[in-house]
Write a protein that holds these residues in place. Structure first.
Motif, PDB file in Angstrom:
ATOM      1  N   LEU A   1      48.249  54.032  42.360  1.00  0.00           N
ATOM      2  CA  LEU A   1      49.335  53.318  43.029  1.00  0.00           C
ATOM      3  C   LEU A   1      49.814  52.135  42.190  1.00  0.00           C
ATOM      4  N   VAL A   2      48.879  51.462  41.523  1.00  0.00           N
ATOM      5  CA  VAL A   2      49.273  50.378  40.618  1.00  0.00           C
ATOM      6  C   VAL A   2      50.086  50.945  39.459  1.00  0.00           C
ATOM      7  N   ALA A   3      49.602  52.020  38.862  1.00  0.00           N
ATOM      8  CA  ALA A   3      50.296  52.639  37.732  1.00  0.00           C
ATOM      9  C   ALA A   3      51.697  53.100  38.114  1.00  0.00           C
ATOM     10  N   ASP A   4      51.882  53.507  39.375  1.00  0.00           N
ATOM     11  CA  ASP A   4      53.182  53.974  39.849  1.00  0.00           C
ATOM     12  C   ASP A   4      54.106  52.833  40.258  1.00  0.00           C
ATOM     13  N   GLY A   5      53.607  51.595  40.194  1.00  0.00           N
ATOM     14  CA  GLY A   5      54.441  50.453  40.519  1.00  0.00           C
ATOM     15  C   GLY A   5      54.531  50.131  42.004  1.00  0.00           C
ATOM     16  N   VAL A   6      53.628  50.705  42.811  1.00  0.00           N
ATOM     17  CA  VAL A   6      53.661  50.451  44.250  1.00  0.00           C
ATOM     18  C   VAL A   6      53.219  49.023  44.562  1.00  0.00           C
ATOM     19  N   GLY A   7      52.293  48.496  43.772  1.00  0.00           N
ATOM     20  CA  GLY A   7      51.805  47.144  43.990  1.00  0.00           C
ATOM     21  C   GLY A   7      50.865  46.721  42.891  1.00  0.00           C
ATOM     22  N   VAL A   8      50.319  45.522  43.021  1.00  0.00           N
ATOM     23  CA  VAL A   8      49.338  45.013  42.061  1.00  0.00           C
ATOM     24  C   VAL A   8      47.981  44.971  42.748  1.00  0.00           C
ATOM     25  N   MET A   9      46.929  44.830  41.950  1.00  0.00           N
ATOM     26  CA  MET A   9      45.586  44.871  42.508  1.00  0.00           C
ATOM     27  C   MET A   9      44.695  43.875  41.777  1.00  0.00           C
ATOM     28  N   ILE A  10      44.044  42.990  42.520  1.00  0.00           N
ATOM     29  CA  ILE A  10      43.111  42.036  41.918  1.00  0.00           C
ATOM     30  C   ILE A  10      41.724  42.659  41.901  1.00  0.00           C
ATOM     31  N   VAL A  11      41.119  42.684  40.720  1.00  0.00           N
ATOM     32  CA  VAL A  11      39.824  43.338  40.547  1.00  0.00           C
ATOM     33  C   VAL A  11      38.902  42.458  39.709  1.00  0.00           C
ATOM     34  N   PRO A  12      37.590  42.633  39.838  1.00  0.00           N
ATOM     35  CA  PRO A  12      36.660  41.961  38.939  1.00  0.00           C
ATOM     36  C   PRO A  12      36.835  42.491  37.515  1.00  0.00           C
ATOM     37  N   ARG A  13      36.647  41.634  36.544  1.00  0.00           N
ATOM     38  CA  ARG A  13      36.772  42.043  35.142  1.00  0.00           C
ATOM     39  C   ARG A  13      35.786  43.172  34.824  1.00  0.00           C
ATOM     40  N   SER A  14      34.602  43.113  35.389  1.00  0.00           N
ATOM     41  CA  SER A  14      33.598  44.145  35.131  1.00  0.00           C
ATOM     42  C   SER A  14      34.062  45.506  35.622  1.00  0.00           C
ATOM     43  N   LEU A  15      34.762  45.534  36.759  1.00  0.00           N
ATOM     44  CA  LEU A  15      35.250  46.800  37.298  1.00  0.00           C
ATOM     45  C   LEU A  15      36.319  47.390  36.389  1.00  0.00           C
ATOM     46  N   TYR A  16      37.245  46.546  35.947  1.00  0.00           N
ATOM     47  CA  TYR A  16      38.315  47.032  35.080  1.00  0.00           C
ATOM     48  C   TYR A  16      37.758  47.546  33.760  1.00  0.00           C
ATOM     49  N   LEU A  17      36.848  46.782  33.133  1.00  0.00           N
ATOM     50  CA  LEU A  17      36.268  47.195  31.860  1.00  0.00           C
ATOM     51  C   LEU A  17      35.402  48.433  32.035  1.00  0.00           C
ATOM     52  N   GLY A  18      34.684  48.502  33.163  1.00  0.00           N
ATOM     53  CA  GLY A  18      33.837  49.663  33.402  1.00  0.00           C
ATOM     54  C   GLY A  18      34.635  50.935  33.550  1.00  0.00           C
ATOM     55  N   ARG A  19      35.742  50.872  34.278  1.00  0.00           N
ATOM     56  CA  ARG A  19      36.603  52.048  34.411  1.00  0.00           C
ATOM     57  C   ARG A  19      37.169  52.466  33.059  1.00  0.00           C
ATOM     58  N   SER A  20      37.613  51.491  32.282  1.00  0.00           N
ATOM     59  CA  SER A  20      38.185  51.794  30.976  1.00  0.00           C
ATOM     60  C   SER A  20      37.142  52.436  30.081  1.00  0.00           C
TER      61      SER A  20
END
Length: 304
Positions: free
Chosen positions: A228-247
């Motif tokens: 949904l974020v990638a599609d431009g529906v909205g933004v999402m606040i996440v922990p840095r660890s979650l973002y890096l872990g997914r990547s």
């Protein structure tokens, strides 16, 4: 006196109700009542106060006895687990709990690839469920984004995990080095649903920044939230660890995450456990891997 009687006593003390305890133990209420009465007769002390209407409460002797029963039963469980592991009767089962928002999927994947005979049961639980699981030793440990207070529970902080905002491609703020939370006032938000017992920390963060977020989606599906974020529906606040872990897990990411500059935009990740509980070699290794990962993440943040 038998182990079964002590287990029955612990369960009755937990609920202070023969009816509820009998349901959990899958025995009749009359059989449970007789067992407790026999236990009290054997030790020569009443452990419960019987009140009108069938209500019971632990008395002072009962509370004292309960402390020692819990210690004894936990010690017995630890001894049996240690003997099984030593004798090779147990290939390894790890009971792990997480707060929502803790991302260790990539760590678990690598661990299981290295240890195919180990079974890992990983569950998102509420604070109260984690507290109960650690107290009765049905959990090995829990990775949390805050300390959970309870008798005989130990908290070991691992790192201060900063927060970032995930933005869709082409977003006006995507090239920024950092963003203040107040700059997101007009954005639509996608947040993870944490259940009825916990309010989303994103809501509290936005309120600290002076606004109430406009939420367009609240759910538990991580992949859908990211899409949904990638599609431009909205933004999402996440922990840095979650973002890096997914990547790290996917080898790429379709969205960008820009750090939040506010001094309150972080949470602290740590380990909750019960001191003295037996931990198998498999559980110890997984715990060491998780600890090392988050400790390194914290060091990277300090270096920057």
């Amino acid at each position: 006196m038998e182990i079964t009687q002590l287990t029955y006593f612990k369960t009755v003390a937990k609920y202070e109700s023969f009816t509820k305890a009998a349901m959990e133990l899958h025995i009749t209420q009359s059989a449970l009542s007789r067992s407790i009465a026999q236990l009290e007769s054997e030790i020569g002390v009443l452990l419960f106060e019987r009140k009108k209407g069938g209500k019971i409460t632990l008395n002072n002797d009962g509370r004292f006895f309960l402390q020692h029963v819990i210690q004894m039963l936990n010690g017995l469980d630890n001894t049996v687990a240690a003997v099984k592991e030593r004798a090779g009767l147990e290939r390894g089962v790890i009971q792990l709990a997480l707060n929502e928002g803790i991302y260790i999927r990539h760590i678990l994947r690598r661990f299981l690839l290295d240890h195919s005979n180990v079974q890992v049961n990983c569950t998102f639980l509420s604070d109260e469920q984690i507290k109960v699981g650690l107290d009765d030793c049905t959990l090995n440990f829990a990775i949390c984004d805050h300390q959970i207070y309870g008798q005989e529970l130990e908290w070991t902080p691992l790192c201060r995990d900063s927060l970032a905002v995930m933005l869709p491609p082409g977003h006006p703020l995507i090239t920024r080095q950092s963003i203040a939370a107040k700059e997101l006032r007009e954005e639509k938000f996608i947040i993870r649903y944490l259940g009825t017992e916990r309010e989303s920390p994103v809501i509290r963060l936005c309120q600290k920044a002076g606004f109430t977020p406009r939420i367009v989606y609240k759910g538990t599906e991580d992949d859908l939230c990211t899409d949904l974020v990638a599609d431009g529906v909205g933004v999402m606040i996440v922990p840095r660890s979650l973002y890096l872990g997914r990547s790290d897990a996917k080898g790429h990411t379709c969205t960008a995450a820009v750090p939040l500059s506010d001094d309150f935009a972080f949470h602290e990740i740590g380990i909750m456990r019960k001191p003295g509980q037996f931990q198998s070699a498999a559980a110890q290794e997984l715990l060491a891997r998780i600890s090392s990962y988050f400790a390194a993440l914290g060091s990277q943040k300090e270096a920057h």
